[in-house]
Enzyme design. Sequence first.
Site, PDB file in Angstrom:
ATOM      1  N   ASP A 146       0.805  -1.224   0.000  1.00  0.00           N
ATOM      2  CA  ASP A 146       0.000   0.000   0.000  1.00  0.00           C
ATOM      3  C   ASP A 146       0.836   1.271   0.000  1.00  0.00           C
ATOM      4  O   ASP A 146       0.444   2.295   0.568  1.00  0.00           O
ATOM      5  CB  ASP A 146      -0.968   0.006   1.210  1.00  0.00           C
ATOM      6  CG  ASP A 146      -1.864  -1.220   1.205  1.00  0.00           C
ATOM      7  OD1 ASP A 146      -2.224  -1.676   0.111  1.00  0.00           O
ATOM      8  OD2 ASP A 146      -2.203  -1.708   2.298  1.00  0.00           O
ATOM      9  N   GLN A 163       1.963  -6.089  -3.201  1.00  0.00           N
ATOM     10  CA  GLN A 163       2.428  -6.192  -1.812  1.00  0.00           C
ATOM     11  C   GLN A 163       3.696  -5.338  -1.637  1.00  0.00           C
ATOM     12  O   GLN A 163       3.812  -4.316  -2.278  1.00  0.00           O
ATOM     13  CB  GLN A 163       2.662  -7.659  -1.402  1.00  0.00           C
ATOM     14  CG  GLN A 163       1.381  -8.485  -1.264  1.00  0.00           C
ATOM     15  CD  GLN A 163       0.797  -8.966  -2.577  1.00  0.00           C
ATOM     16  OE1 GLN A 163       1.463  -9.624  -3.346  1.00  0.00           O
ATOM     17  NE2 GLN A 163      -0.453  -8.640  -2.836  1.00  0.00           N
ATOM     18  N   GLY A 198      -4.614  -4.380  -3.789  1.00  0.00           N
ATOM     19  CA  GLY A 198      -5.628  -3.364  -4.087  1.00  0.00           C
ATOM     20  C   GLY A 198      -4.866  -2.113  -4.464  1.00  0.00           C
ATOM     21  O   GLY A 198      -4.213  -1.510  -3.618  1.00  0.00           O
ATOM     22  N   HIS A 199      -4.860  -1.766  -5.736  1.00  0.00           N
ATOM     23  CA  HIS A 199      -4.065  -0.635  -6.232  1.00  0.00           C
ATOM     24  C   HIS A 199      -4.996   0.485  -6.671  1.00  0.00           C
ATOM     25  O   HIS A 199      -5.887   0.274  -7.492  1.00  0.00           O
ATOM     26  CB  HIS A 199      -3.169  -1.086  -7.393  1.00  0.00           C
ATOM     27  CG  HIS A 199      -2.149  -2.108  -6.972  1.00  0.00           C
ATOM     28  ND1 HIS A 199      -1.267  -2.684  -7.840  1.00  0.00           N
ATOM     29  CD2 HIS A 199      -1.850  -2.625  -5.751  1.00  0.00           C
ATOM     30  CE1 HIS A 199      -0.489  -3.533  -7.176  1.00  0.00           C
ATOM     31  NE2 HIS A 199      -0.829  -3.509  -5.910  1.00  0.00           N
ATOM     32  N   LYS A 250       1.776   2.099  -5.116  1.00  0.00           N
ATOM     33  CA  LYS A 250       2.336   1.527  -6.353  1.00  0.00           C
ATOM     34  C   LYS A 250       1.395   1.775  -7.538  1.00  0.00           C
ATOM     35  O   LYS A 250       1.844   2.097  -8.639  1.00  0.00           O
ATOM     36  CB  LYS A 250       2.558   0.011  -6.190  1.00  0.00           C
ATOM     37  CG  LYS A 250       3.546  -0.345  -5.089  1.00  0.00           C
ATOM     38  CD  LYS A 250       3.626  -1.835  -4.866  1.00  0.00           C
ATOM     39  CE  LYS A 250       2.373  -2.456  -4.316  1.00  0.00           C
ATOM     40  NZ  LYS A 250       2.021  -2.059  -2.941  1.00  0.00           N
TER      41      LYS A 250
HETATM   42  P1  GDP Z   1      -0.816   0.291  -3.554  1.00  0.00           P
HETATM   43  O1  GDP Z   1      -1.413  -0.987  -3.088  1.00  0.00           O
HETATM   44  O2  GDP Z   1       0.656   0.372  -3.307  1.00  0.00           O
HETATM   45  O3  GDP Z   1      -1.163   0.603  -4.981  1.00  0.00           O
HETATM   46  O4  GDP Z   1      -1.460   1.440  -2.669  1.00  0.00           O
HETATM   47  P2  GDP Z   1      -3.019   1.589  -2.277  1.00  0.00           P
HETATM   48  O5  GDP Z   1      -3.763   2.049  -3.461  1.00  0.00           O
HETATM   49  O6  GDP Z   1      -3.506   0.371  -1.585  1.00  0.00           O
HETATM   50  O7  GDP Z   1      -2.925   2.700  -1.160  1.00  0.00           O
HETATM   51  C1  GDP Z   1      -2.404   3.969  -1.408  1.00  0.00           C
HETATM   52  C2  GDP Z   1      -3.494   5.016  -1.095  1.00  0.00           C
HETATM   53  O8  GDP Z   1      -2.906   6.287  -1.021  1.00  0.00           O
HETATM   54  C3  GDP Z   1      -4.558   5.123  -2.171  1.00  0.00           C
HETATM   55  O9  GDP Z   1      -5.766   5.487  -1.575  1.00  0.00           O
HETATM   56  C4  GDP Z   1      -4.038   6.254  -3.070  1.00  0.00           C
HETATM   57  O10 GDP Z   1      -5.077   6.926  -3.777  1.00  0.00           O
HETATM   58  C5  GDP Z   1      -3.427   7.157  -2.034  1.00  0.00           C
HETATM   59  N1  GDP Z   1      -2.281   7.949  -2.484  1.00  0.00           N
HETATM   60  C6  GDP Z   1      -1.270   7.598  -3.342  1.00  0.00           C
HETATM   61  N2  GDP Z   1      -0.334   8.576  -3.409  1.00  0.00           N
HETATM   62  C7  GDP Z   1      -0.771   9.568  -2.583  1.00  0.00           C
HETATM   63  C8  GDP Z   1      -0.216  10.817  -2.178  1.00  0.00           C
HETATM   64  O11 GDP Z   1       0.860  11.223  -2.599  1.00  0.00           O
HETATM   65  N3  GDP Z   1      -0.936  11.553  -1.281  1.00  0.00           N
HETATM   66  C9  GDP Z   1      -2.125  11.123  -0.765  1.00  0.00           C
HETATM   67  N4  GDP Z   1      -2.750  11.907   0.094  1.00  0.00           N
HETATM   68  N5  GDP Z   1      -2.676   9.947  -1.123  1.00  0.00           N
HETATM   69  C10 GDP Z   1      -1.990   9.175  -2.002  1.00  0.00           C
HETATM   70  P1  IMO Z   2      -0.925  -4.223  -2.249  1.00  0.00           P
HETATM   71  O1  IMO Z   2      -0.473  -4.769  -3.572  1.00  0.00           O
HETATM   72  C1  IMO Z   2      -0.936  -4.656   2.090  1.00  0.00           C
HETATM   73  C2  IMO Z   2      -0.953  -8.730   3.674  1.00  0.00           C
HETATM   74  C3  IMO Z   2      -2.199  -9.175   4.414  1.00  0.00           C
HETATM   75  C4  IMO Z   2      -1.585 -10.126   5.428  1.00  0.00           C
HETATM   76  C5  IMO Z   2      -0.477 -10.798   4.612  1.00  0.00           C
HETATM   77  C6  IMO Z   2      -0.860 -12.150   4.015  1.00  0.00           C
HETATM   78  O2  IMO Z   2      -2.226  -3.524  -2.300  1.00  0.00           O
HETATM   79  O3  IMO Z   2       0.164  -3.427  -1.600  1.00  0.00           O
HETATM   80  P2  IMO Z   2      -2.393 -12.843   1.955  1.00  0.00           P
HETATM   81  O4  IMO Z   2      -3.849 -12.624   1.701  1.00  0.00           O
HETATM   82  O5  IMO Z   2      -1.493 -12.279   0.911  1.00  0.00           O
HETATM   83  O6  IMO Z   2      -2.061 -14.276   2.260  1.00  0.00           O
HETATM   84  O7  IMO Z   2      -2.101 -12.033   3.328  1.00  0.00           O
HETATM   85  O8  IMO Z   2      -0.156  -9.900   3.569  1.00  0.00           O
HETATM   86  N1  IMO Z   2      -1.185  -8.222   2.313  1.00  0.00           N
HETATM   87  C7  IMO Z   2      -1.138  -6.921   1.981  1.00  0.00           C
HETATM   88  N2  IMO Z   2      -0.958  -5.825   2.744  1.00  0.00           N
HETATM   89  N3  IMO Z   2      -1.060  -4.517   0.754  1.00  0.00           N
HETATM   90  C8  IMO Z   2      -1.221  -5.618  -0.023  1.00  0.00           C
HETATM   91  O9  IMO Z   2      -1.206  -5.558  -1.376  1.00  0.00           O
HETATM   92  C9  IMO Z   2      -1.300  -6.891   0.589  1.00  0.00           C
HETATM   93  N4  IMO Z   2      -1.463  -8.149   0.117  1.00  0.00           N
HETATM   94  C10 IMO Z   2      -1.376  -8.949   1.185  1.00  0.00           C
HETATM   95  O10 IMO Z   2      -2.849  -8.081   5.039  1.00  0.00           O
HETATM   96  O11 IMO Z   2      -0.980  -9.399   6.455  1.00  0.00           O
HETATM   97 MG    MG Z   3      -2.923  -1.651  -1.798  1.00  0.00          MG
END
Ligand code: GDP
Ligand code: IMO
Ligand code: MG
Length: 429
Positions: free
Chosen positions: A13, A224, A40-41, A16
């Site tokens: 998270d 991840q 979840g991206h 990416k």
């Molecule tokens: P990922 O799994 O690495 O793609 O990240 P996620 O999408 O799960 O979580 C990142 C969250 O931060 C999302 O809600 C994005 O919309 C938000 N986000 C990404 N870059 C920024 C930033 O520079 N500032 C803020 N405030 N939010 C951001």
């Molecule tokens: P993105 O790509 C954050 C975590 C789960 C748990 C562990 C194992 O959005 O960054 P799993 O279901 O993979 O067997 O769970 O890994 N986990 C993540 N945490 N971002 C993710 O993906 C994750 N994918 C798995 O919360 O701790």
């Molecule tokens: Mg994510």
Amino acid sequence: MSNIVIIGTQWGDEGKGKIVDLLAEFADIVVRFQGGNNAGHTMVVNGEQFISHLVPSGILQQKTCMIGNGVVVDPAVLVKEIEYLIARGIPVGPDNLKISEKAHVIMPYHKAVDLARETMKGDKKIGTTGRGIGPSYEDKATRIGIRFADLIDPEIFAEKLHSVLDEKNFYLKHYLSSETSDAAAIIEEYSDYAKRLADYISDISFELHEAVKAGKQVLFEGAQGTHLDIDHGTYPFVTSSNTVAGNACCGSGLGPKDITGVIGVVKAYTTRVGSGPFPSELFDDIGDRIQKKGAEFGATTGRKRRCGWLDTVILCNAVRLNGLTGLAVTKLDVLGGLDKISICTGYEYNGKILKEFPASLKVLSACRPVYETLPGWSEDISGLRDISALPMNTKNYLKRIEELAEVPIQIVSVGPGREETIVINNPFN
Ligand code: GDP
Ligand code: IMO
Ligand code: MG
């Protein structure tokens, strides 16, 4: 020509999806190479938010998207995601989305085992996403998995399913006290997915190789984060795949000599969802404030993310494990308004400062984070698009990250939107 890998440096998270969406403009192909719909991206374009779990984040830039052999794919989720994107006006079809024939299929019993095991573990649970990721990789390693090449052959699919289902059901019923699966119902459901996805299936390794030969540029989308890696993460509180950059090759079938750069995405602070060690975790008002301002809720499960200070012990670990050539620092805007900002620069264990990230969770849990504190900034930086316009204290924070990581920062993200970004040095240049 450049072929770039995007990797999370922390526990997932990091943002990416946003960075991949941004850089996809300069790529021809975007490839997922590991994980599944545990990811979840999030992408925000023209104020509209999109969340992808399986389809690579290059889809919004209308690039060719590929799901590599290293990904475990829940076909029900993929079909829904394709429908969701089409309903949101994003064209998705076999011309711009390709699935490796070698990618493994997540089956109903994988999800059932994942959920039932977590329930059984109680407070010792991993905190998985419950999407069947671990059990699916288990079957791949035990050589009883079902691949997309098998899914689209009704005879082979039925044969493979029958050969494993008795064992799965016995385990589900008698050990996990959970619901069992019915072969006929699975065959009916999965033959529908096979029909809907058959035209998307392809030889990704071959296609990537041909594309690279023809001078196309490839962007690899990690899921991840480095510290959720099955080998290098905080085992057993990890996911079930290799999340590090080296797996971009294994999980797609492109050789290492074609990779030209690896960008590590670093959230300006640290978060973690699920259980497991987190040395710089905050349990005070500042942690709460970051969680709220950063809207730190899991994009897949909606769980509140644990928050803490930036930890450069894990960042340096990620630099080494992935061979990072550049950093993308995200969510810098979230730290605005804090008087002081801390960076965890070391772990104290038994009176000594550890230089390496410990493999033993017993040692890690006894480590005390060592902090360096920098002055914060009060300005709202989300509207800034030029690095020189950042407040001096923000610049100093970035400079300190670069010094500690010994890798240049190439991108700074100051908001969720695609345009809320400062590109210092585009990795595709
Ligand atoms: P990922 O799994 O690495 O793609 O990240 P996620 O999408 O799960 O979580 C990142 C969250 O931060 C999302 O809600 C994005 O919309 C938000 N986000 C990404 N870059 C920024 C930033 O520079 N500032 C803020 N405030 N939010 C951001
Ligand atoms: P993105 O790509 C954050 C975590 C789960 C748990 C562990 C194992 O959005 O960054 P799993 O279901 O993979 O067997 O769970 O890994 N986990 C993540 N945490 N971002 C993710 O993906 C994750 N994918 C798995 O919360 O701790
Ligand atoms: Mg994510």
